[in-house]
Design an enzyme around this catalytic site. Structure first.
Site, short mmCIF file in Angstrom:
data_model
loop_
_atom_site.label_atom_id
_atom_site.label_comp_id
_atom_site.label_asym_id
_atom_site.label_seq_id
_atom_site.Cartn_x
_atom_site.Cartn_y
_atom_site.Cartn_z
N ASN A 80 0.80 -1.22 0.00
CA ASN A 80 0.00 0.00 0.00
C ASN A 80 0.84 1.27 0.00
OD1 ASN A 80 -1.57 -2.13 2.01
ND2 ASN A 80 -2.78 -1.29 0.35
N ILE A 88 0.93 6.88 -0.11
CA ILE A 88 0.28 5.89 0.75
C ILE A 88 -1.18 5.72 0.35
CG2 ILE A 88 -0.34 5.34 3.15
CD1 ILE A 88 1.91 7.52 3.85
N CYS A 89 -1.61 4.47 0.33
CA CYS A 89 -3.02 4.20 0.07
C CYS A 89 -3.67 3.77 1.37
CB CYS A 89 -3.16 3.11 -0.98
SG CYS A 89 -4.86 2.76 -1.39
N LEU A 90 -4.39 4.68 1.99
CA LEU A 90 -5.03 4.37 3.26
C LEU A 90 -6.34 5.14 3.33
CD1 LEU A 90 -4.79 3.03 6.08
CD2 LEU A 90 -3.58 5.05 6.87
N GLN A 123 -1.28 0.30 -3.62
CA GLN A 123 -0.71 1.51 -4.18
C GLN A 123 0.38 1.11 -5.16
OE1 GLN A 123 -1.45 4.86 -3.34
NE2 GLN A 123 -0.06 5.44 -4.96
#
Lengths: 219, 523
Positions: A80, A88-90, A123
């Protein structure tokens, strides 16, 4: 509005400095309180253990009603997190943001993201593929990265591997697979990038025909 | 009579007791002449408790059963207590007057019965006696106050059958529903002032605020009004309507997983003000119009407000099925769609159903053609209807788009339009292939038989049925007789000639109208 934002950020920085238990730090880069560096240790029992991760924090004008912008400064091998940019993929950094979340709680969420990757919403697709195809290989690579970029103690990595990490290790590839193509005369760098792209790892190696790799290499 | 020593000691003890009470409950104690004090004891139950109201009515009927109240606060008791000079050492305090006035009602009404009040008063003396027995000889007013104030008396005096809920008799001077409302109002008011005086820590600005400047949402979360105002104003200005809701982490997560988090409109108004609330309502309606096919948008470009469907009239729904022509094909289709999408309304053959009026600019228009309302009897101008039908037919049967159109415009309406459109198409096709427009007036003329030279029955123009060109009335056949003309030697079409030749050779009589042919052959 901007006053409230400044007051809140200053309070957050103060509170975080007071809190010694969480091991999370938030520091100003210069005089600007809206561009900060956060840092936290890699969570234990993960490949990131022992590493120290720095995060670039930009506080938007409408903070805390808009999510804070965060990206890893330290390179992280994680599904991610973009291995190139640190993006960042959150969910909480996007649509699940709540103004109640703080810089500290967001950094804690990043820390727990390192514990529990979400490979279905990646990500970095190449890393996610590696994670799904070959967990052991992924963990080894993530450890190499922690050692190389996040100052994780080398001894731990060496105990499992015995020698310093090579560029193949850093890409999560087996040395013999890389060599089998460099021996044909292809430049090592190109071989590594193609094998990474094809996820030429673990059980996947038997699924990918040599001609597919060669086709990519000739492109 | 007690000795002066004891009296002096009692006076000190009394003074101490009253001072202690005053410091705990400021402004609730009043000193009266003749060594009397008046207490105002607020009653706060430890947790919200069900209160059942009972009426004296002899026959319990459904009409006088009142909904159970869920109360935490009850109106205070006002008690006047006379303190004898030798209280607390030798004599008990004496309740002079005890009342349970109902705020907002007649002063003589009590929310507790005389009997219960009397028992409550008696308990003060009992408490004093048991205190005497233990030999302490201290004041008991505080103890009694506690017993009244936390509602313990409900249980001790047997006002509860099950220990969970308490029952109260409706005072005879009050209508039960009024009593119900008054108690409820008092409870709400107390709760509100309690909320206002408590300090909350706002999780957004991280500052402590008095409840007065905070707002509590239905989910129970509390934030300060300035923070909520910033949060919601931004959301309304940016059109992220889902953020006009509780901003707490859990509530945001729940909304992200599809749970609805509606906020009361009056709360929004009190937080962001009238103007933004109006804008919020407008945006909500507009979004609703985008999602709900029963809604539409005002066709005026300068307005584009959301237009709701007309309010459903009950009789309309009842009359509708009988008033429409039911075809077999219809029955099949309506049933299958009804199972697929439950909310599809019953098809209504009501021409007023396509009338819409914009609530904002009051533009009155037709739902189908978006043109100014043309009344229930005038059909829509053809092009719009045709476009609508073509759009409808372009979606595959049972597709979402088709169902959405059916829901918006009514399935039966659409089917009637399709049938009409198909008929019109057929007519048009037939007209194009079987008729010719008069070169003079344009009327369509069908040639049943005969030659191609036509004379219009309406405008008397001469024209060629084959090519549609005008023919000189002076020399009509020159059109067919001059070599080089497109219609040279085409006065009769080949089929026409074949037909007559066949008729001639077979010699059938009476079967076909033979006479015109004779006329024609006779030119």
């Amino acid at each position: 509005m901007s006053d409230a934002r400044l007051r809140r950020v200053q309070k957050e920085i103060r509170d975080c400095a007071k809190d010694k238990t969480s091991n999370i730090s938030i520091d100003m880069i210069d005089e600007n309180p809206f561009h900060l560096i956060g840092a936290f240790p890699g969570p234990p029992d993960t490949p990131y253990e022992g590493g120290y991760y720095e995060v670039d924090i930009v506080i938007p004008d409408a903070y805390p009603f808009q999510p804070v912008k965060m990206k890893f400064i330290t390179k992280v091998y994680h599904p991610n997190v973009s291995s190139a940019s640190g993006a960042i993929c959150l969910d909480i950094l996007k649509d699940a943001w709540s103004p109640v979340l703080t810089l500290k709680s967001t950094l804690i969420s990043l820390q727990s993201l390192l514990c529990e990757p979400v490979p279905n919403d990646p990500q970095d697709a190449e890393v996610a593929k590696h994670y799904l195809a070959d967990r052991a290989g992924f963990n080894a690579t993530a450890k190499h990265w922690a050692q190389a970029y996040a100052q994780a103690p080398a001894s731990k990595v060496k105990a499992t591997h015995g020698k310093p990490a090579t560029d193949a290790d850093m890409a999560g590839l087996a040395e013999e697979n890389v060599v089998s193509f460099t021996d044909m005369g292809f430049p090592r760098e190109k071989v590594i990038s193609v094998l990474k792209k094809l996820n030429y790892r673990g059980n996947n190696v038997s699924n990918i025909h040599e001609s597919t790799v060669l086709e990519e290499l000739f492109k | 009579m007690a000795s002066p020593d004891i009296e002096a000691e009692c006076l000190t003890l009394q003074g101490d007791e009253i001072l202690a009470l005053e410091s705990i409950y400021p402004s609730l104690i009043e000193s009266l002449p003749n060594n009397e004090i008046r207490l105002s004891i607020p009653i706060t139950l430890p947790s919200p408790t069900a209160i059942i109201l009972q009426t004296i009515a002899t026959e319990p009927s459904s009409s006088n059963v009142l909904p159970t109240l869920d109360l935490e606060h009850l109106p205070p008791l006002t008690v006047s207590i006379a303190l004898p000079t030798d209280y607390p050492l030798k004599s008990p305090p004496r309740v002079v007057d005890i009342r349970a006035p109902i705020p907002g009602a007649d002063k003589r009404s009590n929310w507790l019965s005389r009997k219960v009040l009397y028992k409550i008063g008696l308990r003060l003396e009992e408490m004093w006696r048991s205190e005497q027995m233990s030999g302490e000889g201290a004041g008991v007013i505080w103890q009694w106050w506690e017993w009244v104030g936390n509602g313990q008396f409900f249980e001790d005096l047997g006002l509860s059958q099950d220990g969970i809920s308490f029952s109260l008799w409706v005072p005879p001077s009050l209508v039960p529903s009024t009593f119900h409302t008054l108690l409820n109002t008092f409870n709400a008011k107390e709760k509100h002032s309690e909320f206002e005086s408590v300090a909350f820590s706002c999780a957004i600005c991280m500052e402590s605020r008095k409840g007065k400047s905070c707002a509590q949402m239905t989910c129970g979360c509390v934030f300060c009004v300035p923070c909520l105002s910033l949060c919601w104003s931004l959301a309304i200005e940016e059109g992220t309507l889902e953020n006009v809701a509780c901003p707490s982490v859990d509530c945001v997560k729940q909304r992200a997983t599809g749970k609805r988090g509606e906020v009361d409109g009056s709360l929004v108004e009190s937080v962001v003000g009238h103007e933004l609330r109006a804008r919020w309502d407008e945006l909500k309606e507009r979004r609703r119009a985008e999602i709900d096919p029963n809604w539409t948008t005002c066709p005026r470009i300068s307005c584009q407000a959301a237009v709701p469907p007309p309010p459903e009239e009950d009789d309309q729904v009842v009359i509708a099925p009988s008033s429409r022509v039911i075809r077999l094909a219809d029955i099949d289709k309506t049933e299958s769609t009804a199972t697929a999408t439950a909310p599809v309304p019953a098809p209504v053959d009501d021409r007023w159903a396509r009338h819409r009026q914009c609530p904002k600019c009051h533009y009155s228009f037709c739902l189908y053609c978006s043109a100014t309302w043309h009344g229930p009897h005038t059909p829509c101008a053809f092009p719009q209807t045709s476009a609508l039908v073509l759009e409808y037919l372009s979606y595959p049967e049972g597709s979402f788009s088709r169902l959405a159109m059916e829901k918006r415009r009514g399935k039966a309406n659409l089917e009637r339009m399709v049938a009409q459109w198909r008929e019109d198409q057929e007519n048009r096709k037939w007209l194009e292939s079987k008729t010719r427009a008069c070169s003079g007036c344009g009327v369509r003329v069908e040639k049943s038989h005969g030659c191609n030279h036509m004379t219009c029955g309406r405008c008397q123009a001469h024209f060629c049925y084959r090519c549609g060109a005008s023919i000189s009335p002076q020399d009509p056949y020159a059109h067919y007789n001059r070599p080089g003309q497109a219609c040279f030697e085409k006065l009769f079409d080949q089929e026409e000639i074949d037909f007559y030749e066949r008729q001639a050779t077979v010699g059938v009589e009476g079967e076909v109208e033979w006479r015109p042919a004779v006329d024609i052959w006779g030119w």
